[in-house]
Motif scaffolding. Sequence first.
Motif, PDB file in Angstrom:
ATOM      1  N   THR A  97       4.395   2.045   3.789  1.00 33.58           N
ATOM      2  CA  THR A  97       5.765   2.513   3.958  1.00 33.58           C
ATOM      3  C   THR A  97       6.127   2.648   5.422  1.00 33.58           C
ATOM      4  O   THR A  97       7.234   2.319   5.840  1.00 33.58           O
ATOM      5  CB  THR A  97       5.947   3.875   3.262  1.00 33.58           C
ATOM      6  N   THR A  98       5.194   3.140   6.226  1.00 36.84           N
ATOM      7  CA  THR A  98       5.493   3.407   7.628  1.00 36.84           C
ATOM      8  C   THR A  98       5.198   2.233   8.556  1.00 36.84           C
ATOM      9  O   THR A  98       5.753   2.170   9.649  1.00 36.84           O
ATOM     10  CB  THR A  98       4.695   4.629   8.108  1.00 36.84           C
ATOM     11  N   LEU A  99       4.325   1.320   8.150  1.00 34.96           N
ATOM     12  CA  LEU A  99       3.989   0.176   9.001  1.00 34.96           C
ATOM     13  C   LEU A  99       4.355  -1.161   8.353  1.00 34.96           C
ATOM     14  O   LEU A  99       4.903  -2.045   9.012  1.00 34.96           O
ATOM     15  CB  LEU A  99       2.486   0.181   9.335  1.00 34.96           C
ATOM     16  N   LEU A 147      12.518   6.806  -2.633  1.00 34.47           N
ATOM     17  CA  LEU A 147      13.326   5.593  -2.603  1.00 34.47           C
ATOM     18  C   LEU A 147      13.944   5.258  -1.248  1.00 34.47           C
ATOM     19  O   LEU A 147      13.855   4.113  -0.786  1.00 34.47           O
ATOM     20  CB  LEU A 147      14.427   5.690  -3.673  1.00 34.47           C
ATOM     21  N   PRO A 148      14.591   6.200  -0.533  1.00 35.69           N
ATOM     22  CA  PRO A 148      15.234   5.826   0.735  1.00 35.69           C
ATOM     23  C   PRO A 148      14.290   5.681   1.919  1.00 35.69           C
ATOM     24  O   PRO A 148      14.688   5.136   2.954  1.00 35.69           O
ATOM     25  CB  PRO A 148      16.223   6.973   0.978  1.00 35.69           C
ATOM     26  N   ILE A 149      13.048   6.144   1.785  1.00 31.82           N
ATOM     27  CA  ILE A 149      12.167   6.189   2.951  1.00 31.82           C
ATOM     28  C   ILE A 149      11.807   4.804   3.488  1.00 31.82           C
ATOM     29  O   ILE A 149      11.898   4.552   4.691  1.00 31.82           O
ATOM     30  CB  ILE A 149      10.908   7.032   2.636  1.00 31.82           C
ATOM     31  N   PRO A 150      11.406   3.822   2.659  1.00 36.71           N
ATOM     32  CA  PRO A 150      11.129   2.493   3.214  1.00 36.71           C
ATOM     33  C   PRO A 150      12.374   1.802   3.756  1.00 36.71           C
ATOM     34  O   PRO A 150      12.272   0.954   4.648  1.00 36.71           O
ATOM     35  CB  PRO A 150      10.527   1.721   2.036  1.00 36.71           C
ATOM     36  N   TYR A 167      11.058  -3.573  -0.485  1.00 36.42           N
ATOM     37  CA  TYR A 167       9.999  -2.572  -0.430  1.00 36.42           C
ATOM     38  C   TYR A 167      10.428  -1.271  -1.098  1.00 36.42           C
ATOM     39  O   TYR A 167       9.626  -0.587  -1.727  1.00 36.42           O
ATOM     40  CB  TYR A 167       9.568  -2.304   1.014  1.00 36.42           C
ATOM     41  N   SER A 168      11.718  -0.936  -0.990  1.00 39.41           N
ATOM     42  CA  SER A 168      12.187   0.303  -1.610  1.00 39.41           C
ATOM     43  C   SER A 168      12.061   0.266  -3.126  1.00 39.41           C
ATOM     44  O   SER A 168      12.012   1.306  -3.785  1.00 39.41           O
ATOM     45  CB  SER A 168      13.643   0.578  -1.208  1.00 39.41           C
ATOM     46  N   MET A 169      12.022  -0.949  -3.701  1.00 38.63           N
ATOM     47  CA  MET A 169      11.909  -1.076  -5.150  1.00 38.63           C
ATOM     48  C   MET A 169      10.564  -0.598  -5.681  1.00 38.63           C
ATOM     49  O   MET A 169      10.379  -0.452  -6.896  1.00 38.63           O
ATOM     50  CB  MET A 169      12.156  -2.523  -5.568  1.00 38.63           C
ATOM     51  N   ALA A 170       9.621  -0.361  -4.781  1.00 39.97           N
ATOM     52  CA  ALA A 170       8.352   0.212  -5.227  1.00 39.97           C
ATOM     53  C   ALA A 170       8.552   1.600  -5.824  1.00 39.97           C
ATOM     54  O   ALA A 170       7.683   2.113  -6.524  1.00 39.97           O
ATOM     55  CB  ALA A 170       7.360   0.273  -4.065  1.00 39.97           C
ATOM     56  N   ALA A 171       9.717   2.217  -5.563  1.00 43.85           N
ATOM     57  CA  ALA A 171      10.032   3.511  -6.183  1.00 43.85           C
ATOM     58  C   ALA A 171      10.075   3.396  -7.703  1.00 43.85           C
ATOM     59  O   ALA A 171       9.842   4.386  -8.414  1.00 43.85           O
ATOM     60  CB  ALA A 171      11.364   4.027  -5.663  1.00 43.85           C
ATOM     61  N   LEU A 172      10.365   2.193  -8.209  1.00 43.29           N
ATOM     62  CA  LEU A 172      10.403   2.007  -9.662  1.00 43.29           C
ATOM     63  C   LEU A 172       9.053   2.317 -10.297  1.00 43.29           C
ATOM     64  O   LEU A 172       8.994   2.753 -11.448  1.00 43.29           O
ATOM     65  CB  LEU A 172      10.822   0.572 -10.000  1.00 43.29           C
ATOM     66  N   GLY A 173       7.978   2.084  -9.554  1.00 42.84           N
ATOM     67  CA  GLY A 173       6.659   2.398 -10.093  1.00 42.84           C
ATOM     68  C   GLY A 173       6.533   3.873 -10.435  1.00 42.84           C
ATOM     69  O   GLY A 173       6.052   4.241 -11.518  1.00 42.84           O
ATOM     70  N   LEU A 174       6.971   4.746  -9.503  1.00 43.16           N
ATOM     71  CA  LEU A 174       6.921   6.184  -9.759  1.00 43.16           C
ATOM     72  C   LEU A 174       7.856   6.586 -10.886  1.00 43.16           C
ATOM     73  O   LEU A 174       7.504   7.381 -11.762  1.00 43.16           O
ATOM     74  CB  LEU A 174       7.301   6.952  -8.486  1.00 43.16           C
TER      75      LEU A 174
END
Length: 474
Positions: free
Chosen positions: A64-66, A275-278, A83-90
């Motif tokens: 997320t950070t790099l 969700l908004p972090i990436p 990359y933000s779509m990885a939130a769907l996993g959670l």
Amino acid sequence: MTDFVLSGNYAIGILIAFGIVWVAWGWYLGRNNRTIEDYALAGRNVGFAMATATAMATWITSNTTLVAPQLTYQFGVWGMLGYSMAALGLLLFAPLAERIKTLLPEGFTSGDFIYTRYGRFAWGAFIIISLCYALGWLVSLGMAGGLLLSSLSELDYMTGMTAILIICVGYTLLGGLKAVIATDFVQSVVIISGVVIVAWVCIDKVGFSTMHTTLTTQQPELLNLLFPAAVMFFFNNIFFGIGEIFHSNVWWSRAFAFGKGIGKKSYLAAGLLWLPIPIVTGFIALAASSLNLIPPSADMVGPMVAAKLLGSIGAVFIFIIVFSALASSMDSLLAATSDLLTQDIYKKLLRPNAGSDQLLRMNRYIVIGLGVGTWCVAAFKLATLGALLNFTGAFVASTIWPIVYGLFRPKLNGTWAGIAMVAGTSAGLIGYFVVGFYVAALLSCGVSLVCCRIGIWRSTEEYQWRELKEEEQS
């Protein structure tokens, strides 16, 4: 980058301070661990606030950070959004967490479920996939620690990689999951605050119009919403993120550790907060051209832009943010992988009659072994963070449908579940090497789905859910 922002002594001082605080806190939190359940599952009664914080902080990784800035630097807007779509996993794991807790209230690992539900063949394929992913993620986190220090200070890659491993192994070894969750709570606060501040400074010093003008002139493809590879990455990353979470014992162990009724709510909240972090961390990479920065490696673009914007004081700030993100994921992965090896390899295959004391001792030995093994592999730095992580997408996406059908549909049997994982992984690896990393998870997930559907269609028997609880009680 030739002008380092932090001196070597300053960076070492920060590392020593972090190490002392986290390891001491880990010892304090773990001093009352008496059984393997205390150590591995924090007593199975973690509350909502801690549960949400640890789920979110664990998912805010080096990726997320790099890697999010790296992919934005390479793919532009689609990299950021993808990359933000990885939130769907959670978010999608939330109902699964509730189902897992209901079906296996005394479960320990994801392997417990696969072994009981599908049998030895599917379990063997699943364990191999899980361990390949865990090692890949651990190595990427170790690499990120080295890249962080080498991009923000005079210290070299090996020093940073070694430091984060020693610190995380130290407090995980002493405190178990209690220490992991407690440190995750603090780290999540630090990460969210830091990311917001960096984004605000980027907007204030560079500005949207300057960034847009520079990108339009120098790198117009990054703003192109029809950039083919980027579009493929967007959809690939959705299934990659879902596969990462659905199969990994990092998330299953939390489902077992959270109190009754907590899992679903905490995973939903964590997904929405993450969700908004990436998007924010990826956004700052778009300022690289406006700041005339050319990173020696794409995965260094994030910290380099932040250091350029914030100067020497900001470099310390960024160091703390990224270090917190790395630690919050590495400790979770060390704990969850050691649980998997202890329960699914040591206990199931080697010592089925092992008591709690034996399992607790072996779990701690494995934490140390994982740290040493990760250091040995990460020392070679064989690929960039993005390439290494996406390689594992071919593995994890193949587990999505066997897990979903295994939890909710009784007709899929172990033979077809195992075939789905093996065939899906094979197809994903072929796609990774022949086409590119951005299709590996897509192919893996698609082939696995086809195999599962064939298995359900051909099945004449239905699994009885009571067998899961009967197996737990036996």
